[in-house]
Scaffold this active site. Structure first.
Site, PDB file in Angstrom:
ATOM      1  N   HIS A  18       0.853  -1.194   0.000  1.00 20.88           N
ATOM      2  CA  HIS A  18       0.000   0.000   0.000  1.00 20.88           C
ATOM      3  C   HIS A  18       0.882   1.234   0.000  1.00 20.88           C
ATOM      4  CE1 HIS A  18      -3.598   2.277   2.103  1.00 20.88           C
ATOM      5  NE2 HIS A  18      -2.967   3.035   1.237  1.00 20.88           N
ATOM      6  N   HIS A  20       1.204   4.924  -2.556  1.00 18.98           N
ATOM      7  CA  HIS A  20       0.789   5.691  -3.734  1.00 18.98           C
ATOM      8  C   HIS A  20       2.041   6.309  -4.314  1.00 18.98           C
ATOM      9  CE1 HIS A  20      -3.482   5.561  -2.357  1.00 18.98           C
ATOM     10  NE2 HIS A  20      -2.884   5.440  -1.193  1.00 18.98           N
ATOM     11  N   HIS A 198      -9.597   1.330  -0.690  1.00 19.35           N
ATOM     12  CA  HIS A 198      -9.454   1.992   0.605  1.00 19.35           C
ATOM     13  C   HIS A 198     -10.830   1.960   1.276  1.00 19.35           C
ATOM     14  CE1 HIS A 198      -5.702   3.415  -0.995  1.00 19.35           C
ATOM     15  NE2 HIS A 198      -5.485   4.277  -0.031  1.00 19.35           N
ATOM     16  N   GLU A 201     -10.785   3.910   6.615  1.00 17.14           N
ATOM     17  CA  GLU A 201      -9.654   4.770   7.012  1.00 17.14           C
ATOM     18  C   GLU A 201     -10.269   5.904   7.838  1.00 17.14           C
ATOM     19  OE1 GLU A 201      -7.824   6.862   3.726  1.00 17.14           O
ATOM     20  OE2 GLU A 201      -6.100   7.512   4.911  1.00 17.14           O
ATOM     21  N   ASP A 279       1.994   4.133   2.656  1.00 22.14           N
ATOM     22  CA  ASP A 279       0.940   4.988   2.082  1.00 22.14           C
ATOM     23  C   ASP A 279       1.529   6.092   1.214  1.00 22.14           C
ATOM     24  OD1 ASP A 279      -1.719   5.553   1.597  1.00 22.14           O
ATOM     25  OD2 ASP A 279      -2.134   6.457   3.538  1.00 22.14           O
ATOM     26  N   ASP A 280       1.915   7.202   1.816  1.00 21.00           N
ATOM     27  CA  ASP A 280       2.478   8.343   1.079  1.00 21.00           C
ATOM     28  C   ASP A 280       3.738   8.789   1.822  1.00 21.00           C
ATOM     29  OD1 ASP A 280       0.198   8.977  -0.920  1.00 21.00           O
ATOM     30  OD2 ASP A 280      -0.809   8.771   1.011  1.00 21.00           O
TER      31      ASP A 280
HETATM   32  N1  ADE Z   1      -4.491   8.937  -1.870  1.00 26.26           N
HETATM   33  C1  ADE Z   1      -3.228   8.964  -1.447  1.00 26.26           C
HETATM   34  N2  ADE Z   1      -3.168   8.587  -0.150  1.00 26.26           N
HETATM   35  C2  ADE Z   1      -4.432   8.321   0.251  1.00 26.26           C
HETATM   36  C3  ADE Z   1      -5.015   7.888   1.452  1.00 26.26           C
HETATM   37  N3  ADE Z   1      -4.308   7.658   2.557  1.00 26.26           N
HETATM   38  N4  ADE Z   1      -6.351   7.731   1.487  1.00 26.26           N
HETATM   39  C4  ADE Z   1      -7.081   7.964   0.417  1.00 26.26           C
HETATM   40  N5  ADE Z   1      -6.586   8.378  -0.745  1.00 26.26           N
HETATM   41  C5  ADE Z   1      -5.267   8.553  -0.833  1.00 26.26           C
HETATM   42 ZN    ZN Z   2      -3.588   4.895   0.662  1.00 25.93          ZN
END
Ligand code: ADE
Ligand code: ZN
Length: 337
Positions: A18, A20, A198, A201, A279-280
């Site tokens: 996971h 992006h 997703h 969350e 994630d990011d």
């Molecule tokens: N796009 C990038 N990161 C995300 C996240 N944590 N939740 C939803 N969309 C995303």
């Molecule tokens: Zn994500």
């Protein structure tokens, strides 16, 4: 945490399921690409941009994340972004990475679908050839946009069917329930694509249930809110639905107030197939090993949990059975040392 456990977390072979790719754009690379492409940013410096990474919720992050992606124009930009992540993942002993990308973030700015996917895919191929790292690309639909736009994106993707393994669903969760995308996911399933979304969350546990029942996804991205619903938690455990959990993201986006409030250990103790992911990473303060280390520092997690999480990362992946077995054997051998 003792130094030996920290060393295990850092060196153990792992998969990342996971992340992006647009969320791996570090501020330095955003500024370098802006300069290369003549794009003007709203921030005067790398430091000013980094200072803006103080998020209050998912939407406050997404606004900056989409602005950061505006510097990506040419195929080489997508290649450079992806290559930078792969080098970083390799340093964290990631053996296999399943990577999300958001084509609509680019096509809506006039960047052709082919430009984005070709640049990303070329970097993935190079990592496989150079290091033997395995990879898979997952195309995400932006859930704040319409189902019609998702179908149009799927249409644009079809000439590139060999470059991605599945589809996901991301962006603003609240107010955009899974059922909005039931038909496009059904079509993707007919096409033999792997399915994830997703859910849970920021959104309620109900979105996890509808992602499973209506979208028929094979994994849930995040899913941390499942513990609010014991029936759902039991179902996830029974059906062995993996959750791709992203601890530092959850803290940065205020799903949990602080790291020690994270429910990672509770999820594991509920018998769920939990994985740890970044994630990011450029926005949330760390790559996958930082997520492991920080959670093990604040929660009573031990070596047996590290072993389970490493195994889960491969078991929950979309690798074929033979490749999965090879990676699991490598995990076992590492922990036998
Ligand atoms: N796009 C990038 N990161 C995300 C996240 N944590 N939740 C939803 N969309 C995303
Ligand atoms: Zn994500």
């Amino acid at each position: 945490m003792d130094a030996a456990l920290r060393d295990i977390l850092i060196k153990m072979p792992k998969a990342e399921l996971h992340m992006h790719i647009e969320g791996s754009l570090e501020p330095e690379l955003i500024f370098a690409l802006a300069k290369r492409n003549g794009v003007t940013l709203d921030y005067p410096s790398v430091e000013a941009l980094r200072r803006a990474y103080a998020f209050t919720d998912l939407q406050s992050f997404l606004d900056i994340y989409y602005a950061g992606a505006s510097v990506l124009l040419k195929e080489q930009d997508f290649y450079d972004m992806t290559w930078a992540y792969l080098e970083r993942a390799r340093a964290d002993n990631v053996r296999h990475a399943e990577i999300f990308f958001d084509p609509q973030t680019h096509t809506d700015r006039g960047v052709p679908f082919a430009t984005a996917i070709t640049g990303i895919h070329r970097a993935l191929r190079d990592a496989e050839a150079k290091w033997g790292m395995s990879t898979g690309l997952i195309m995400c639909f932006l859930r704040h946009l319409s189902e019609e736009e998702a179908f149009a994106t799927l249409e644009q993707a079809m000439p590139h069917r060999d470059k991605f393994i599945g589809v996901g669903l991301d962006s603003s969760e609240r107010g955009h329930p899974p059922e909005k995308f039931a038909r496009v996911f059904e079509r993707c399933r007919e096409l033999g694509l792997r399915l994830v979304a997703h859910a849970g969350e920021e959104g309620p546990p109900e979105y996890i249930r509808t992602a499973l029942d209506l979208l028929k996804v094979e994994r849930i991205d995040h899913g941390v809110r499942c513990l609010e619903d014991s029936g759902l938690t039991q179902r996830l455990a029974r059906e062995k639905i993996a959750l791709t959990v992203c601890p530092l993201s959850n803290v940065k986006l205020r799903v949990f107030d602080k790291a020690s409030d994270h429910n990672l250990l509770k999820l594991i103790e509920a018998g769920l197939a939990v994985t740890v992911n970044s994630d990011d990473p450029a926005y949330f303060g760390g790559y996958v090993n930082d997520n492991f280390v920080q959670m093990f520092e604040v929660l009573p997690l031990e070596k047996n949990h590290a072993y389970q999480l490493a195994r889960n990362s491969f078991s929950a992946s979309f690798l074929d059975n033979q490749a999965k077995r090879k990676c699991l054997d490598e995990v076992d051998a590492f922990f036998e040392q």
